[in-house]
Design a protein around this motif. Structure first.
Motif, PDB file in Angstrom:
ATOM      1  N   GLU A 645       0.857  -1.111   0.082  1.00 23.30           N
ATOM      2  CA  GLU A 645      -0.079   0.037  -0.008  1.00 23.30           C
ATOM      3  C   GLU A 645       0.998   1.257  -0.025  1.00 23.30           C
ATOM      4  O   GLU A 645       1.881   1.223   0.754  1.00 23.30           O
ATOM      5  N   PRO A 647       0.730   5.766  -0.615  1.00 23.58           N
ATOM      6  CA  PRO A 647      -0.367   6.779  -0.793  1.00 23.58           C
ATOM      7  C   PRO A 647      -0.491   7.504  -2.429  1.00 23.58           C
ATOM      8  O   PRO A 647       0.425   7.052  -3.128  1.00 23.58           O
ATOM      9  N   THR A 648      -1.254   7.947  -2.739  1.00 29.30           N
ATOM     10  CA  THR A 648      -1.390   8.427  -4.097  1.00 29.30           C
ATOM     11  C   THR A 648      -0.450   9.401  -4.515  1.00 29.30           C
ATOM     12  O   THR A 648      -0.339   9.709  -5.795  1.00 29.30           O
ATOM     13  N   ALA A 710       3.294   6.842  -8.200  1.00 23.53           N
ATOM     14  CA  ALA A 710       1.759   6.530  -8.240  1.00 23.53           C
ATOM     15  C   ALA A 710       1.357   7.568  -9.493  1.00 23.53           C
ATOM     16  O   ALA A 710       0.247   7.139  -9.915  1.00 23.53           O
ATOM     17  N   GLU A 725      -6.157   8.193  -8.348  1.00 22.34           N
ATOM     18  CA  GLU A 725      -7.123   8.059  -7.380  1.00 22.34           C
ATOM     19  C   GLU A 725      -6.985   6.890  -6.384  1.00 22.34           C
ATOM     20  O   GLU A 725      -6.300   6.001  -6.997  1.00 22.34           O
ATOM     21  N   PRO A 726      -7.457   6.769  -5.490  1.00 22.04           N
ATOM     22  CA  PRO A 726      -7.274   5.584  -4.266  1.00 22.04           C
ATOM     23  C   PRO A 726      -7.971   4.457  -5.111  1.00 22.04           C
ATOM     24  O   PRO A 726      -8.956   4.372  -5.682  1.00 22.04           O
ATOM     25  N   GLU A 728      -7.477  -0.202  -5.468  1.00 18.96           N
ATOM     26  CA  GLU A 728      -6.513  -1.338  -6.176  1.00 18.96           C
ATOM     27  C   GLU A 728      -6.227  -1.097  -7.566  1.00 18.96           C
ATOM     28  O   GLU A 728      -6.760  -0.813  -8.560  1.00 18.96           O
ATOM     29  N   ARG A 747      -2.374  -1.410  -3.298  1.00 21.32           N
ATOM     30  CA  ARG A 747      -3.524  -0.354  -3.235  1.00 21.32           C
ATOM     31  C   ARG A 747      -2.824   0.834  -2.804  1.00 21.32           C
ATOM     32  O   ARG A 747      -1.969   1.118  -2.286  1.00 21.32           O
ATOM     33  N   LEU A 748      -3.551   1.886  -3.520  1.00 21.49           N
ATOM     34  CA  LEU A 748      -3.373   3.495  -3.311  1.00 21.49           C
ATOM     35  C   LEU A 748      -4.247   3.750  -2.229  1.00 21.49           C
ATOM     36  O   LEU A 748      -5.531   3.502  -2.369  1.00 21.49           O
ATOM     37  N   ARG A 749      -3.918   4.468  -1.309  1.00 22.18           N
ATOM     38  CA  ARG A 749      -4.570   5.135  -0.156  1.00 22.18           C
ATOM     39  C   ARG A 749      -4.629   6.662  -0.291  1.00 22.18           C
ATOM     40  O   ARG A 749      -3.607   7.145  -0.697  1.00 22.18           O
ATOM     41  N   GLY A 750      -5.516   7.365   0.306  1.00 22.66           N
ATOM     42  CA  GLY A 750      -5.743   8.700   0.455  1.00 22.66           C
ATOM     43  C   GLY A 750      -6.844   9.334  -0.317  1.00 22.66           C
ATOM     44  O   GLY A 750      -7.666   8.558  -1.054  1.00 22.66           O
TER      45      GLY A 750
END
Length: 768
Positions: A645, A647-648, A710, A725-726, A728, A747-750
């Motif tokens: 994982e 961040p974006t 990202a 964008e957040p 999978e 996974r991208l989070r935020g």
């Protein structure tokens, strides 16, 4: 006393302003124009509508107030290198001695498959560079090309072509770097770095959208939405400017959604300069300013066409001065066109002349012609050979007939490309581009046909050659002799494909668009007859575009694809056939199954994929993007993500191990793909995100590590802003777009993040 603008110790912009203040309107406009001396003596077109627009104007008259550009002093007709250098220096000296300000011109040339001049190395076409997946080698090639040009006083090269292929029927597919924007961007940027490192201004073309014309017809309008334009068409240009340092851009002939690129201020000024920060020159494609009047019909006069182009952001009119001369001067004098627009463009041209040293008081146009000038030295041929070898794609080898067995006694070498060295050359090579209009000249370079190269490669084999049929013409008279030789041979090599040319003189090249993707002429019939003999057939396609091979794929013993491999194409192909060279090329375009399967691209959204239950037409290709076999085998293991994982705005390391499990040394192109299974808008089902060419000895294993930011997952969202964008992301590593060996989920989070011009454009890779 040296004038301030001629003093190299003064700051560049101060010099430019001092010179601009000295200029009359006529002298300013002269810096925005060009002249093409000698074009009137060319019997046939080497540029679109040349027969309509080319003029016979004495050079002294055309350049009385100065001159911005000299068009193709070497590339218009055959000229000895030393004589060409003297002639160019003479024209420059005339400008320096016989005009009030004495400013030399920028000399430009074509350089897509090498310096397009007599006796210069003919390298593989751009589509072959892309098939090699070898940016470093392309950079070396471009530096070699630029060095030859700079040696004789040329300053600017009209390459590379960064148009992303959207329809294989388009004639100029051979000039492109394929159908994936990242592959085009990475390889094109490498070319730009190489050319610029030699002191030559690289010119990106064709900005933008040219390759997406309706029906794949040259100069046809483009119907494309802003998202596709932003995500597919523009990224290669952006990368080549930011990461390659290109100093010039050439506009496209096309109109996109009804707006001609040559009159599009949104494209040439707001996007290119204000958003991207470009400070170089925009040069017109040949006669594209006049085309605003004659073809697009958005101007009533040449002066109005010039005004539209100048306002949009075209700085220099090429290849001659039709609109930017007196017709535009009249509008400036009348107040209809602001002189500030002229000054804006002149500043850009003069800045480049200052950077090139053309404004320096001690500049001399003469070059050393006492030392022999060799445009095709052994070092250049070595690069041409290496690139040709790396670009050849082994599509199929179902019967294991390749490499040819050492005891192969008899070979039937059949087909129109088997004994023609010019079949290896692209449209913008001098032998195919200019020499057809100058009968009596040889190619000026040593080139072996495949027949000659194979005879040298396999001296013990008995090789029987038959043409079978021409490339293009409907002539079946040679079928019987070809079939007879095939029946008697241990193996038959069928060499089919294209002959590059211009405006209908060839089957591939500018103005040589195809109605469908069947092999040209009656070559398909010849292949069918050879397959029916029962002799194992190696289908060898030498072409500028992919042709529909699905009808032959399951019956040919092996299938090999070469995209115009250049002057060393014969020995390179012979080496692959014999096994001296282990093939390692990968497809930069798909190979269709059927002749009518267009337009198609591997970059399709889910709706463009398998149509079972929806349509009776199946778009699945015969061979997918990124495909290419070897004479050895490679195993992929141990996929590892540095983090599951990020961040974006983060970055992740993605690594795997690749091992050569076969008995031969070889190179594998390790390909990283990503997919966004659920997004705000439909996304491609798979998309190339990184790649690495890895050479491995038998049994050798190496680790390949990609650093994926990202930003590389950004796309143009619902509000026409590029976003990350957040959610999978599927991460895939493999040998082609469909031969995926390893995969995982990232996974991208935020929150949703908007990204702009400063985003990360490149996926770094390390091979350990």
């Amino acid at each position: 006393m040296t004038t301030p603008w001629a003093d190299p110790a003064c700051p560049r912009d101060d010099r430019v302003e001092a010179l601009l203040a000295e200029m009359t309107l006529e002298e300013k406009l002269a810096q925005l124009g060009s002249a093409w001396p000698g074009v009137e003596r060319v019997s046939g077109n080497v540029a679109p509508m040349q027969d309509v627009f080319a003029r016979h104007t004495e050079f002294a008259v055309a350049s009385k107030n100065g001159l911005g550009h000299l068009t193709r002093p070497f590339g218009t007709r055959p000229v000895d290198p030393a004589d060409g250098a003297r002639r160019l220096a003479s024209m420059q000296r005339e400008l320096m001695d016989n005009t009030r300000l004495g400013i030399p011109a920028i000399a430009h040339e074509e350089c897509l498959t090498g310096f397009t001049t007599y006796r210069a190395t003919v390298f593989p076409t751009a589509l072959a560079w892309a098939a090699a997946f070898s940016p470093g080698l392309v950079e070396r090639m471009a530096h070699a090309i630029g060095s030859s040009m700079r040696r004789v006083g040329v300053h600017q090269g009209l390459s590379p072509v960064l148009d992303v292929v959207r329809d294989y029927r388009w004639g100029r597919v051979e000039e492109t770097l394929g159908e994936d924007p990242y592959l085009v961007a990475t390889t094109g940027t490498a070319y730009v770095r190489g050319l610029e490192s030699a002191g030559i201004i690289a010119t990106l073309k064709h900005f933008a959208g040219y390759s997406a014309s309706k029906g794949a017809r040259n100069h046809a309008p483009v119907s494309m939405g802003p998202r596709e334009f932003a995500d597919v068409i523009l990224p290669p240009f952006e990368a080549a400017l930011r990461e390659g340092g290109a100093r010039s851009v050439m506009n496209s002939y096309a109109d996109v959604d009804g707006v001609p690129a040559g009159a599009d201020a949104g494209l040439l000024t707001r996007l290119l300069r204000e958003d991207w920060g470009f400070e170089g020159t925009v040069v017109s494609d040949y006669w594209s300013v006049a085309f605003l009047r004659t073809m697009h019909r958005i101007a009533a006069t040449d002066g109005e066409a010039g005004a539209r182009a100048l306002e949009a952001g075209i700085d220099v009119e090429l290849p001659d001065t039709l609109a930017y001369g007196e017709p535009l001067a009249e509008l400036v004098r009348s107040g209809a066109v602001a002189e500030e627009l002229v000054d804006r463009a002149v500043r850009r041209v003069l800045r480049q002349k200052a950077e090139l040293g053309l404004l320096d008081a001690d500049f001399t146009p003469e070059v050393d012609v006492e030392e022999p000038i060799d445009f095709d030295p052994p070092a250049h041929r070595a690069i041409a050979r290496e690139l040709a070898e790396q670009s050849i794609v082994l599509l199929d080898n179902r019967e294991g007939v390749l490499p040819l067995a050492p005891d192969t006694a008899s070979i039937a070498l059949i087909g129109p490309g088997a004994n023609d060295p010019n079949a290896f050359f692209g449209c913008y090579s001098f032998p195919n581009h200019v020499l057809p209009h100058h009968p009596g000249y040889d190619n000026g370079i040593r080139t072996l046909s495949l027949l000659e190269a194979l005879a040298a490669e396999l001296p013990a084999a008995r090789i029987a050659f038959e043409q079978g049929c021409p490339i293009k013409d409907v002539d079946r008279s040679g079928f019987e002799a070809a079939v007879e030789q095939a029946r008697k041979a241990d193996v038959c090599i069928a060499v089919v494909g294209d002959r590059a040319g211009l405006f209908g003189l060839g089957t591939s090249g500018e103005g040589c668009d195809a109605e469908d993707l069947a092999l040209p002429g009656v070559q398909g019939e010849l292949v069918e007859m050879l397959l029916a003999t029962g002799t194992p057939v190696v289908l060898l396609v030498v072409s500028g575009r992919p042709y529909a091979l699905g009808v032959y794929a399951d019956r040919a013993a092996a299938v090999v694809q070469a995209f115009f491999p250049g002057e060393e194409g014969g020995p390179a192909l012979a080496g692959v056939l014999s096994g001296r060279v282990t093939p390692s090329g990968k497809l930069p375009v798909q190979v269709p199954r059927t002749a009518g399967g267009q337009p198609a691209t591997y970059l399709h959204a889910p709706l463009g994929g398998n149509s079972e239950g929806v349509s009776n037409l199946d778009p699945t290709p015969a061979y997918p993007f990124g495909h290419g076999l070897s004479y050895t085998e490679f195993a992929y293991t141990e996929l590892s993500l540095g983090s599951a994982e990020i961040p974006t705005d983060g970055e992740v390391e993605i690594s795997c191990r690749v091992r050569n499990t076969g008995d031969l040394p070889g190179a594998e192109v390790v390909q990283l793909y990503t997919a966004d299974p659920v997004a705000q808008l439909p996304r491609p089902v798979t998309q190339l995100t990184g790649f690495a060419r890895v050479f491995l000895a038998p049994g050798e294993e190496r680790q390949v590590t990609f650093r994926l930011h990202a930003d590389r997952l950004a796309y143009t969202g619902p509000e026409l802003r590029r976003i990350v964008e957040p959610g999978e992301i599927t991460v895939m590593v493999g040998a082609s777009s469909t031969d995926i060996r390893l995969w995982d989920t990232l996974r991208l989070r935020g929150g949703v993040r908007t990204v702009g011009h400063e985003r990360v454009l490149h996926t770094a890779v390390e091979v350990g």
